[in-house]
Write an enzyme that holds these catalytic residues in place. Structure first.
Site, short mmCIF file in Angstrom:
data_model
loop_
_atom_site.label_atom_id
_atom_site.label_comp_id
_atom_site.label_asym_id
_atom_site.label_seq_id
_atom_site.Cartn_x
_atom_site.Cartn_y
_atom_site.Cartn_z
N ASP A 112 40.61 37.35 34.90
CA ASP A 112 40.24 35.99 35.31
C ASP A 112 40.96 34.95 34.46
OD1 ASP A 112 38.33 34.02 36.66
OD2 ASP A 112 37.92 33.65 34.54
N GLU A 148 44.88 36.66 38.07
CA GLU A 148 44.52 35.41 38.73
C GLU A 148 45.35 34.29 38.11
OE1 GLU A 148 40.72 32.48 39.66
OE2 GLU A 148 41.15 33.22 37.65
#
Length: 541
Positions: free
Chosen positions: A336, A389
């Protein structure tokens, strides 16, 4: 590992990168220098990332007892206290070594009936910020008291989990069809779903629907449920509100039996700033796991940043990477917030020229760490996958480290959902351009594998809208039955299917869907908070 003077393959294959060759060489050399130092010190990267086998509670069979160790270099004094000593804060003093590691030994003969599986404990740390009761960074189990809402670490030493027969290899599943899910929300009741419920009720549905991988959000412990798991407090402890670590392991094992890989949403981009629950200022300083002052703060997320250039922090994070693969048999990670990690400006600029990827705004320490993390994952278990990401398009993100890249297997195609939302908001149906759609879906380098998705959890949160809601809005509540005649519903159903068909067939080498969005879930996601009366009505899917 020896350095090489040859031109990096990443440059050989892409002439656009020739003007940035020096920066790419420097980036690769930084990584190689760090890798060489690790191999020289520990023998291998896999052996280096064993912090979870040294820190925290460790059984010593020779001395017949338990060690508790914690890295707290700035602390003046550290005590451990808990149920095993009637919560006397200053009775058991830990000892400091020259590296800033504090330790205490608990002989079995003395603590046999007191230090038992499930015992609650904390650290009492004297630092520059005063005397504070804290939770160790390496705690593997943290629980919340229902009455006080305070979090406390728990001595967790169950019988070893039986992993016999679990030899799953996600790489044999072929192209990934990923079902993104949140265990706590994956039920119809108003409340928090459990690992056990997910194992028994949800995994069979995911398998039946044709997916071959599950991506789990909010696994590491986080004090605020509404953070969606992105403000982590304890990096080695599974979220206790959903059950025990053994129940999470059972979830993974059952998924493997069904042929489903399990990918963890790993949050190493930042950590919660809370002192009571998290690792912020754990040793009493503002530069323990972070850089001091403003450099250690993420203003856009109101959280703390890791100091990726500090050896001990790097060791902590790499050990965390190996921990979840080793102890819980996860099959890889979706990293993330990579964009926030790799730029000091956290990506809040326009990436409108090549220089943006190599100027002073780039965090070289974070890039080195991510390259090491990817190498560790693939060295530890070659078939495991890593997904980045990253919205910036940093060159080399999905290129092997040996070629001068950062080593991710996939990147998220984050431009795709943004495109579909723009189409629905701004462009009349009759003006949709098939060539523009084709270009957006296929606009990627041939060697960069992409996870395509029409929408993820982001589009389902309060403040945004799912595609189904944009297409049909309130009509979904009144005209979804077969007897109804509604142009809005007919159009919405058709476009909902066509958007997914085009995304899954042309958008990348893998596909992701957030739970419920496959059938156009009508409700938005709103976690319990003061503004909604602490309701779980919309924190379920």
């Amino acid at each position: 590992m020896e350095k090489t003077t040859r031109r990096l393959p990443i440059v050989e294959r892409d002439e656009w990168l020739l003007p940035a060759e020096r920066e790419l060489n420097n980036r690769h050399e930084r990584y190689m220098d760090k890798m060489n130092a690790i191999v020289q010190a520990a023998g291998s990267l896999v052996d280096y990332a064993n912090g979870y086998r040294y820190f925290g509670w460790q059984r010593d069979e020779v001395l017949d007892g338990w060690w508790l160790r914690e890295w707290l270099p700035g602390a003046h004094d550290v005590y451990v206290f808990g149920a095993f000593n009637n919560w006397q804060r200053t009775e058991i003093r830990m000892q400091r070594d020259r590296h800033g590691v504090w330790s205490a030994f608990f002989p079995t003969a003395m603590y046999r009936d007191r230090l038992v599986h499930g015992s609650l404990y904390k650290l009492h740390v004297h630092g520059d910020n005063g005397w504070l009761d804290r939770i160790p960074a390496y705690a593997t189990r943290v629980v919340q008291d229902e009455a006080t809402k305070n979090y406390t670490a728990q001595f967790w030493a169950p019988e070893p989990f039986d992993w016999r027969g679990d030899a799953f290899d996600i790489s044999k599943n072929g192209n990934l069809l990923i079902y993104e899910a949140h265990v706590g929300m994956a039920q119809e009741k108003e409340g928090v779903g459990t690992y056990r419920e997910f194992t028994e009720k949800i995994l069979p549905i995911i398998k039946k629907d044709g997916y071959n991988a599950v991506q789990l959000m909010a696994i590491a412990e986080h004090p605020y449920y509404g953070s969606f798991g992105y403000h982590v407090s304890s990096f080695f402890a599974p979220a206790s509100r959903c059950g025990t670590p053994e129940e999470l392991k059972e979830l993974v094992r059952r998924a493997h039996e069904l042929g489903l890989g399990v990918i963890m949403d790993l949050v190493h981009a930042h950590y919660v700033k809370n002192l009571n629950e998290g690792i912020n200022e754990l040793d009493g300083t503002d530069h323990h796991y972070s850089l001091p002052g403003k450099a250690g703060y993420q203003p856009y997320w109101d959280s703390m940043l890791f100091d990726y250039g500090k050896d001990e922090v790097q060791h902590f994070l790499l050990s965390n990477v190996k921990y979840w693969l080793d102890e819980f048999h996860f099959d890889g990670y979706r990293f993330d917030g990579v964009t926030s990690m790799i730029y000091h400006h956290h990506g809040y600029v326009d990436f409108d020229c090549r220089e943006r990827f190599f100027d002073a705004g780039v965090n070289g320490d974070a890039l080195t760490y991510l390259t090491l993390a990817n190498r560790l994952v693939h060295d530890f278990r070659a078939g495991d996958v890593t997904i980045a990401e990253d919205v910036s398009g940093m060159p080399g993100m999905c290129i092997p480290d040996t070629d001068g890249g950062i080593g991710f297997d996939y990147r998220l195609g984050m431009a795709i959902p943004d495109f579909w939302i723009k189409q629905l908001k701004e462009v009349p149906d009759e003006e949709w351009n098939i060539w523009e759609m084709w270009n957006v879906m296929t606009d990627r380098l041939p060697e960069v594998k992409t996870v395509a998705y029409a929408e993820s959890h982001d589009q389902a949160l309060v403040g945004d809208k799912t595609l189904a809601f944009r297409l049909m809005d309130k009509e979904m509540y009144f005209n979804m039955d077969r007897a109804s005649q509604s142009v809005v519903i007919d159009r919405g159903m058709a476009l909902h299917k066509m958007i997914r068909l085009m995304t899954i067939s042309t958008g990348g080498q893998a596909y992701l869907n957030f739970m419920g969005n496959e059938f156009g879930h009508p409700e938005w996601i709103d976690f319990p908070r003061e503004g909604n009366g602490w309701s779980y009505a919309h924190a379920r899917r």
